[in-house]
Every structure is written in structure tokens, then in C-alpha cells.
Design a protein around this motif. Structure first.
Motif, mmCIF file in Angstrom:
data_model
loop_
_atom_site.group_PDB
_atom_site.id
_atom_site.type_symbol
_atom_site.label_atom_id
_atom_site.label_comp_id
_atom_site.label_asym_id
_atom_site.label_seq_id
_atom_site.Cartn_x
_atom_site.Cartn_y
_atom_site.Cartn_z
ATOM 1 N N ASP A 65 22.509 -18.012 15.597
ATOM 2 C CA ASP A 65 21.539 -19.094 15.415
ATOM 3 C C ASP A 65 20.757 -19.010 14.109
ATOM 4 N N GLY A 66 21.412 -18.522 13.068
ATOM 5 C CA GLY A 66 20.773 -18.464 11.763
ATOM 6 C C GLY A 66 19.921 -17.238 11.533
ATOM 7 N N TYR A 67 19.785 -16.400 12.533
ATOM 8 C CA TYR A 67 18.993 -15.173 12.382
ATOM 9 C C TYR A 67 19.826 -14.040 11.769
ATOM 10 N N ALA A 68 21.096 -14.002 12.122
ATOM 11 C CA ALA A 68 21.986 -12.928 11.683
ATOM 12 C C ALA A 68 23.410 -13.336 12.033
ATOM 13 N N CYS A 69 24.355 -12.534 11.562
ATOM 14 C CA CYS A 69 25.737 -12.679 11.997
ATOM 15 C C CYS A 69 26.307 -11.291 12.191
ATOM 16 N N GLY A 147 21.714 -9.210 8.568
ATOM 17 C CA GLY A 147 20.470 -9.868 8.929
ATOM 18 C C GLY A 147 19.925 -10.724 7.808
ATOM 19 N N CYS A 148 18.909 -11.516 8.159
ATOM 20 C CA CYS A 148 18.367 -12.493 7.205
ATOM 21 C C CYS A 148 16.854 -12.389 7.021
ATOM 22 N N TYR A 159 15.844 -10.830 17.274
ATOM 23 C CA TYR A 159 16.638 -11.899 17.891
ATOM 24 C C TYR A 159 18.042 -11.393 18.232
ATOM 25 N N TYR A 160 18.638 -10.683 17.299
ATOM 26 C CA TYR A 160 19.982 -10.162 17.540
ATOM 27 C C TYR A 160 19.979 -9.231 18.755
ATOM 28 N N GLY A 161 18.983 -8.317 18.788
ATOM 29 C CA GLY A 161 18.905 -7.371 19.883
ATOM 30 C C GLY A 161 18.646 -8.010 21.228
ATOM 31 N N ALA A 162 18.019 -9.196 21.221
ATOM 32 C CA ALA A 162 17.768 -9.912 22.470
ATOM 33 C C ALA A 162 19.013 -10.627 22.984
ATOM 34 N N HIS A 163 20.010 -10.809 22.108
ATOM 35 C CA HIS A 163 21.199 -11.572 22.490
ATOM 36 C C HIS A 163 22.483 -10.741 22.481
ATOM 37 N N GLU A 164 22.414 -9.541 21.929
ATOM 38 C CA GLU A 164 23.598 -8.690 21.848
ATOM 39 C C GLU A 164 23.144 -7.232 21.794
ATOM 40 N N GLN A 165 23.889 -6.359 22.435
ATOM 41 C CA GLN A 165 23.539 -4.942 22.398
ATOM 42 C C GLN A 165 23.827 -4.368 21.019
ATOM 43 N N ILE A 166 22.810 -3.750 20.428
ATOM 44 C CA ILE A 166 22.983 -3.103 19.125
ATOM 45 C C ILE A 166 23.608 -1.728 19.351
#
Length: 454
Positions: A65-69, A147-148, A159-166
Motif C-alpha cells: 500500500d505504498g509503505y514498502a515492498c 521501505g519508504c 505498517y509492513y510488520g502489521a501486515h507481514e511477519q518480518i
């Protein structure tokens, strides 16, 4: 490392160089959020560019969502993380080369992000490409997370950590070789105070865009005349510091010229805001400006704030005033402290607040220190890769800088600046030598094979 990997990396030089130029040409400085672009249009463009290029190299890519890939090699459940960032700090003063063209001169590519962090992040992506094309069997997947918002608030990693396990283990190619296994804690204070109604009248002053940058120039408009300008010249002569004064029909424009840099590395730099504070006090400023001159001034160790401290693991605390602004009858400034691993941040806050009587002080950012033992498998594997590719001895180091390594349970900062290179991150005429970036690519490939291969 297999000969085929070396041959592949050598063959990527032109493609890597052209792709990095394309990345540098995107001025990915954070700006106002837009739909689908939480960090502004230019950062979104950079993210889209990076994702398109990663796909063109044959990797699956996911947009958060534009926060990272993220870009993944392999399908094993256990993953090794590589964390880079696509955003950059504002250009700042003093450039003699175009900051967003990817100009190449004498083997150097100039531009904001060549070193911090587009050059190393892209080198990591091409290292993954070499491993993939060489057919190296992997027992662990490799995941590059781009990240951005690294230069600001790290909302991207949240945001990434809330949607995918780091992943638990990995490195960030966003600092120096040989390897950084210790990062100081971070404490940023936002400080406010009403303008004094007595003393020197300051009409305009607005310096600094980021808390983590040492400003290279500070200008202020004050009430005065030719006598004021003469005082400035006398003070410049007495101190040996570069101050100037220009008398206009609006007042006297003062200018202090410092030496810019990254707030975590103040040695050899000179904070132009600190210079200006001392000059303003000399000219008769009282109240908050005089207090800031006395308690911060040109110090970079927090001594007069009662915050000076050190330890053997991470050495001295550093303190930087990155922003000072006069707005709506109030002064606003930021203090960016990089705190030793063993420091008590609560006591540091109490001491700073106690020494800033008459100010409102708020906590802007607070991050704990980060340390990975030197004897860990991660550190020993990465140092072995560095030593094999360079022939140099590798020892872990500490830093006041903050990298994405902190978001990993076991993460370190690993390159891409070599020990004999000048650190121009956040400075004018930032550049990186293409030969050094290609060497970093080989080190990253070597390291990832050690960490992830069967």
C-alpha cells in the motif's frame, strides 16, 4: 563463492549502473500524503520504479500500500532479511553536482541516495539475481524489504510488520563495512518556548528540515543597522567562524556557515544553528535564545544539558539541533540524541528538561539501543564474507546511526561504505564509486549464500 557468481556479477555492471541512475533521478524526499502515496508522490514513484525493476529481473514483488515492498528469492518458510530504503533526505546546501541526475565522473556516481541507500539496496537486489541465475540451492529464502520512510518516522516498517511477519535474522545495507552490531538508542526532543519581548528583536529564522541532519547554513533577520553588522564582523574575527551580515531596509540578515553532515556523526562537522545561537546571544538576544546558546550552542555531546555520558560498547552520547524555527510567536527546535547502549534514557530526559527551564519539552521519537553479540553466527558469517572478498580483517563496530537492523530480532548493519571512504550521507555532493558498489554486490552475494544456501 562459486566462480559463476563472480562472472554474473561482473556482467551486471552496465545494467546495474543504468538502473541506479534511474533510481537516483527520482527525488524521493517525503512530502504530503496522497491517495496510495502515504509519503508523497515522489516516494510513491520511487517505490513503483523499484518494483518494476525488480520484476524485470525476474522476482515476485509485493506492494504494501505504498509503505514498502518486498522481493523474495526462494520458497522456504525460514527467511533471511535484507532491509533497505528508497526515501532520501532533502538536498540541503552546498551541492556542486546535480543531486538527482546520477551524473558519473571519474568512476563516481553523484546524487542523493547513491550511498544512502539506493546504491546499496540495488546492489543487494543484483546479488540476489546472481544467486538465482547461478542456480545456488537455498535452504532459506531471501527477502529484500524496501521501505519508504527510513529517514523520517519508520511508519513503513510499522505498517509492513502489521501486515507481514518480518524475518528474525538479517542485515541492512545502510551503513558501513566491516559490520555494525551495535546501534545507540535514539531520543528526539521537540522543544517550544514563547519569543522574548526584550533583548535583540529577531524577525525571521527558519533552518532545518530533518532532525537527523547537521545544518550547513543558518540565516536570521534581526532589527539593526550598520553598527549591528560591525558587531557581527568583530565577532567573526574574534571566533574565527564564518559569519556574515547584510544590512537591508528590513533589518540585518545574518548568516552562519557550518559543515553539514549526519547528526549521528558530529566529529569534524559544525552545526550552523549552534553558531547562530551564539551570535544572537552576542548581539543581545535573551530568553529562550540565550538559554539554547548556553545549554546547546555548538556542543555535540549534551554536556551543558547534563546528558554527557559514554560506555565501552558504544562510546559517547551525541546531541544535534537539526531544526530551529520562529513561528507564530514561538520558538521551536529539535534535539536528536544518540544514546549509549547502557544509558538510562529516562534520566537523560529528566536532565534535559531540567536544564531547559521555561520550555515545553515533548518526546518526538524514542528508540532503544540494539546489540547483536560479536560471537553470533550472523556476525561471524557476514565478517567472513567481507574478509573473503576484500582480504581485509573484519571487526564489528558501533554507531550512533539508526538502521532498519533494529526491527530484526537479530539484525546488523552491513556496508556499503568501506573503511577508507568518506561518509557523505546527508551531505552535499553525495557520491559512491561504482567499483565499490560492485565489490559490495559481491560481498552481499557471498554473505547471502553463507546465510541461506544449503
Amino acid at each position: 563463492m562459486e566462480k559463476k557468481v563472480y562472472e554474473l556479477i561482473d556482467s551486471y555492471r552496465d545494467a546495474y549502473t543504468e538502473m541506479l541512475q534511474r533510481w537516483i533521478r527520482v527525488p524521493s524526499v517525503r512530502s504530503d500524503a496522497e491517495d496510495g502515496a502515504p509519503f508523497g508522490r515522489d516516494v510513491r514513484k520511487m517505490l513503483d520504479t523499484a518494483m518494476e525493476d525488480a520484476r524485470s529481473l525476474g522476482f515476485p514483488v509485493r506492494d504494501f500500500d505504498g509503505y514498502a515492498c518486498d522481493v523474495t528469492l526462494g520458497d522456504a518458510e525460514e527467511k533471511i532479511a535484507v532491509l533497505g530504503h528508497l526515501d532520501v533526505v532533502p538536498v540541503g546546501d552546498g551541492w556542486t553536482k546535480p543531486p538527482f541526475e546520477g551524473l558519473i565522473e571519474n568512476g563516481r556516481m553523484y546524487g542523493r541516495g547513491t550511498n544512502d541507500d539506493k546504491g546499496p539496496a540495488l546492489a543487494s537486489l543484483f546479488a540476489m539475481k546472481a544467486i538465482k541465475e547461478a542456480g545456488i540451492p537455498l535452504k532459506k529464502s531471501i527477502r529484500l524489504i524496501l521501505g519508504c520512510d527510513e529517514e523520517s518516522e519508520w511508519q513503513d516498517m510499522a505498517y509492513y510488520g502489521a501486515h507481514e511477519q518480518i524475518p528474525d535474522v538479517g542485515f541492512s545495507p545502510d551503513a558501513s563495512f566491516p559490520l555494525i552490531n551495535t546501534e545507540k538508542g535514539m531520543l528526539v526532543l521537540a522543544v517550544f518556548a514563547p519569543v522574548s519581548q526584550s533583548g535583540l528583536k529577531i524577525l525571521e529564522l527558519s533552518t532545518g528540515d530533518r532532525v537527523n541532519v547537521i545544518p550547513g547554513e543558518c540565516r536570521a533577520l534581526v532589527e539593526g543597522n550598520e553598527d549591528t553588522a560591525a558587531q557581527v564582523r568583530a565577532y567573526a574575527e574574534k571566533t574565527g567562524l564564518p559569519y556574515t551580515a547584510e544590512v537591508t531596509d528590513k533589518g540585518v540578515w545574518l548568516k552562519a556557515v557550518g559543515i553539514p553532515g549526519h547528526s549521528a556523526y558530529p566529529e569534524g562537522k559544525r552545526n550552523a544553528i549552534g553558531m547562530m545561537l551564539l551570535l544572537l546571544k552576542e548581539l543581545g538576544a535573551d530568553g529562550p535564545i540565550a538559554t539554547l546558546a548556553d545549554k546547546v550552542g555548538m556542543e555535540h555531546d549534551g554536556r551543558s544539558l547534563g546528558c554527557a555520558c559514554r560506555d565501552e560498547i558504544s562510546e559517547e552520547l551525541t546531541c544535534n539541533m537539526g531544526i530551529l524555527k520562529l513561528e507564530n510567536g514561538k520558538w521551536f527546535c529539535t534535539l536528536d540524541m544518540r544514546c549509549p547502549v547502557t544509558a538510562d534514557q529516562e534520566k537523560l530526559k529528566e536532565s534535559a528538561i531540567g536544564n531547559l527551564q521555561g520550555f515545553e519539552v515533548y518526546i518526538g521519537t524514542q528508540k532503544p539501543p540494539h546489540h547483536v553479540p560479536a560471537e553470533s553466527e550472523l556476525v561471524s558469517s557476514l565478517l567472513a564474507a567481507y574478509e573473503e572478498e576484500t582480504g581485509l580483517e573484519g571487526k564489528p563496530m558501533s554507531t550512533g546511526g539508526g538502521t532498519y537492523a533494529k526491527v530484526l530480532k537479530q539484525g546488523v548493519a552491513f556496508g556499503a561504505l568501506f573503511p577508507d571512504e568518506e561518509d557523505l550521507a546527508h551531505q552535499a555532493d553525495e557520491y559512491e564509486e561504482i567499483d565499490r558498489l560492485m565489490l559490495a554486490m559481491k560481498i552481499y552475494a557471498n554473505a547471502l549464500i553463507r546465510l541461506a544456501a544449503e
